[in-house]
Design a protein around this motif. Structure first.
Motif, mmCIF file in Angstrom:
data_model
loop_
_atom_site.group_PDB
_atom_site.id
_atom_site.type_symbol
_atom_site.label_atom_id
_atom_site.label_comp_id
_atom_site.label_asym_id
_atom_site.label_seq_id
_atom_site.Cartn_x
_atom_site.Cartn_y
_atom_site.Cartn_z
ATOM 1 N N ARG A 188 0.790 -1.119 -0.182
ATOM 2 C CA ARG A 188 -0.033 0.125 0.099
ATOM 3 C C ARG A 188 0.930 1.276 0.023
ATOM 4 N N GLU A 189 2.007 1.114 0.734
ATOM 5 C CA GLU A 189 2.770 2.211 1.075
ATOM 6 C C GLU A 189 3.564 2.692 -0.457
ATOM 7 N N THR A 190 4.026 1.483 -1.012
ATOM 8 C CA THR A 190 4.696 1.912 -2.510
ATOM 9 C C THR A 190 3.945 2.037 -3.542
ATOM 10 N N GLY A 191 2.917 1.363 -3.498
ATOM 11 C CA GLY A 191 1.981 1.244 -4.766
ATOM 12 C C GLY A 191 2.646 0.265 -5.770
ATOM 13 N N ALA A 192 3.502 -0.347 -5.572
ATOM 14 C CA ALA A 192 4.367 -1.366 -6.573
ATOM 15 C C ALA A 192 3.503 -2.600 -7.144
ATOM 16 N N THR A 193 3.709 -2.918 -8.275
ATOM 17 C CA THR A 193 3.104 -4.265 -8.484
ATOM 18 C C THR A 193 3.870 -5.243 -8.198
ATOM 19 N N ILE A 194 2.976 -6.139 -7.347
ATOM 20 C CA ILE A 194 3.695 -7.374 -6.986
ATOM 21 C C ILE A 194 3.371 -8.742 -7.419
ATOM 22 N N LEU A 195 4.336 -9.484 -7.961
ATOM 23 C CA LEU A 195 4.044 -10.985 -8.401
ATOM 24 C C LEU A 195 4.502 -11.772 -7.458
ATOM 25 N N PHE A 196 3.859 -12.599 -6.910
ATOM 26 C CA PHE A 196 4.196 -13.490 -5.627
ATOM 27 C C PHE A 196 3.929 -14.809 -5.648
ATOM 28 N N VAL A 197 5.087 -15.811 -5.855
ATOM 29 C CA VAL A 197 4.706 -17.298 -6.014
ATOM 30 C C VAL A 197 4.766 -17.711 -4.603
ATOM 31 N N THR A 198 3.709 -18.635 -4.466
ATOM 32 C CA THR A 198 3.772 -19.531 -3.233
ATOM 33 C C THR A 198 3.113 -20.831 -3.584
ATOM 34 N N HIS A 199 3.511 -21.702 -2.416
ATOM 35 C CA HIS A 199 2.772 -23.019 -2.506
ATOM 36 C C HIS A 199 1.601 -23.247 -1.746
ATOM 37 N N SER A 200 1.417 -21.994 -0.909
ATOM 38 C CA SER A 200 0.269 -21.966 0.144
ATOM 39 C C SER A 200 -0.878 -21.482 -0.642
ATOM 40 N N VAL A 201 -2.033 -22.138 -0.571
ATOM 41 C CA VAL A 201 -3.249 -21.757 -1.132
ATOM 42 C C VAL A 201 -3.838 -20.335 -0.367
ATOM 43 N N THR A 202 -3.700 -20.638 0.836
ATOM 44 C CA THR A 202 -4.351 -19.616 1.975
ATOM 45 C C THR A 202 -3.260 -18.180 1.740
ATOM 46 N N GLU A 203 -2.179 -18.230 1.675
ATOM 47 C CA GLU A 203 -1.476 -17.380 1.357
ATOM 48 C C GLU A 203 -1.625 -16.512 0.058
ATOM 49 N N ALA A 204 -1.877 -17.416 -0.753
ATOM 50 C CA ALA A 204 -2.273 -16.884 -2.244
ATOM 51 C C ALA A 204 -3.599 -16.013 -2.274
ATOM 52 N N ILE A 205 -4.567 -16.476 -1.141
ATOM 53 C CA ILE A 205 -5.794 -15.726 -1.348
ATOM 54 C C ILE A 205 -5.676 -14.538 -0.463
ATOM 55 N N TYR A 206 -4.900 -14.760 0.709
ATOM 56 C CA TYR A 206 -4.776 -13.515 1.456
ATOM 57 C C TYR A 206 -4.021 -12.558 0.997
ATOM 58 N N LEU A 207 -3.002 -12.712 0.248
ATOM 59 C CA LEU A 207 -2.343 -11.513 -0.363
ATOM 60 C C LEU A 207 -2.749 -11.025 -1.491
ATOM 61 N N GLY A 208 -3.310 -11.906 -2.487
ATOM 62 C CA GLY A 208 -3.564 -11.537 -3.968
ATOM 63 C C GLY A 208 -4.758 -10.741 -3.969
ATOM 64 N N GLY A 209 -4.791 -9.725 -4.975
ATOM 65 C CA GLY A 209 -6.001 -9.124 -5.412
ATOM 66 C C GLY A 209 -6.571 -10.224 -6.552
ATOM 67 N N SER A 210 -5.841 -11.083 -7.347
ATOM 68 C CA SER A 210 -6.120 -11.999 -8.081
ATOM 69 C C SER A 210 -5.096 -13.196 -8.145
ATOM 70 N N VAL A 211 -5.271 -14.354 -8.276
ATOM 71 C CA VAL A 211 -4.582 -15.467 -8.310
ATOM 72 C C VAL A 211 -4.428 -16.186 -9.464
ATOM 73 N N LEU A 212 -3.165 -16.429 -10.162
ATOM 74 C CA LEU A 212 -2.886 -17.107 -11.445
ATOM 75 C C LEU A 212 -2.602 -18.480 -11.137
ATOM 76 N N VAL A 213 -3.324 -19.381 -11.779
ATOM 77 C CA VAL A 213 -3.091 -20.919 -11.552
ATOM 78 C C VAL A 213 -2.307 -21.429 -12.662
ATOM 79 N N LEU A 214 -1.172 -21.765 -12.454
ATOM 80 C CA LEU A 214 -0.505 -22.439 -13.853
ATOM 81 C C LEU A 214 -0.436 -23.897 -13.539
ATOM 82 N N ALA A 215 -0.750 -24.528 -14.612
ATOM 83 C CA ALA A 215 -0.767 -26.038 -14.775
ATOM 84 C C ALA A 215 0.298 -26.732 -15.617
ATOM 85 N N ALA A 216 0.655 -27.818 -15.122
ATOM 86 C CA ALA A 216 2.122 -28.689 -15.531
ATOM 87 C C ALA A 216 1.751 -29.534 -16.937
#
Ligand SMILES: Nc1ncnc2c1ncn2[C@@H]1O[C@H](COP(=O)(O)OP(=O)(O)O)[C@@H](O)[C@H]1O
Ligand SMILES: [Mg+2]
Length: 260
Positions: A188-216
């Motif tokens: 919020r303070e910096t206004g930066a765009t953040i791309l954040f990779v995680t293995h934690s589903v909860t963390e992805a929801i808590y932090l993200g405005g949206s979540v990108l799901v990749l498949a293998a």
């Protein structure tokens, strides 16, 4: 290409040099990330999450398609020091104090035009809550404190885009939750765009405005899910809430289908 976009890809393919032809890791990625967005990225091991961040940071070339970073080629964005990276391991220099580690990108980047006329290592140390430890050496810090130093060092460049590759993956849950809140405050303070990779589903929801799901196999975009419906007007949510649990179940299902 729109001025409002931090990252835009069209038919993007990424991979690595193989014996004959390049080995494709990700294919056909079409994505638009607006400036100031917080995008989290989930996906099975080896699907290409880190590879995607590396391409944005101009650490690997593109095989096919287009990738635009702040409206320009990734190499130009990197040259102007608009993109910073935080890894799972803090990669601090052991012989430098906390403050000296944070000052480092300024010194390495001496020949570049610095974005800030007024470098403020103390400001960034304060923002990550480490002012009282500025004279310590990395081995005198906990894992969470080392990651805070790595984040402060990345912020020191005042990047428009912050790439974070499982930065809290090695931390205990309490420390991780605390750093999640600190990171949201920094965002919020910096206004930066953040791309954040995680293995934690909860963390992805808590932090993200949206979540990108990749498949293998083959690596590709499986879904892009907007999270605004689970956030309050401050952009926050409760990890235990029924709405969050429901989205988490959906994401876990997607991850299973995508080869996790
Ligand atoms: N430097 C490299 N050279 C060749 N192949 C690589 C390299 N780095 C990663 N790969 C391969 O690319 C695929 C995606 O890797 P990566 O992006 O690290 O996955 P993730 O971060 O999603 O776990 C994996 O199959 C991995 O083995
Ligand atoms: Mg990875």
């Amino acid at each position: 290409m729109s001025d409002a976009l931090a990252i835009e890809t069209q038919g993007l393919s990424l991979g690595y040099v193989g014996p004959n032809e390049p080995v494709r890791v990700l294919s056909g990625v079409d994505l638009a990330v607006g400036k100031g967005e917080f995008l989290t990225i989930l996906g099975p091991s080896g699907c290409g999450k880190s590879t995607f961040l590396r391409a944005v940071a101009d650490l690997i070339p593109i095989i096919d398609g287009r990738l635009s970073v702040l409206g320009e080629a990734p190499s130009d964005a990197r040259r102007r020091r608009q993109v910073a990276f935080v890894f799972q391991e803090a990669t601090l220099l052991p012989w430098r104090t906390v403050k000296q580690n944070i000052e480092l990108p300024l010194q390495v980047g001496k020949r570049n035009v610095l974005r800030s006329a007024n470098p403020r290592p103390d400001h960034w140390l304060g923002l990550v809550g480490l002012s009282h430890l500025s004279g310590r050496y990395p081995h005198q810090l906990s894992g969470g404190q080392r990651q805070r130093v790595a984040i402060a060092r990345a912020l020191q460049c005042e990047p428009e885009i912050l790439l974070m590759d499982e930065p809290f993956g090695a931390l205990d849950e309490i420390t991780r939750d605390r750093l999640n809140d600190e990171l949201l405050a920094i965002w919020r303070e910096t206004g930066a765009t953040i791309l954040f990779v995680t293995h934690s589903v909860t963390e992805a929801i808590y932090l993200g405005g949206s979540v990108l799901v990749l498949a293998a196999n083959p690596g590709r975009v499986q879904a892009l899910i907007d999270l605004s419906s689970v956030k309050d007007h401050n952009g926050l949510c409760r990890r235990e809430s029924a709405e969050v649990q429901e989205v988490a179940a959906h994401l876990r299902q997607l991850l299973r289908e995508g080869g996790a």
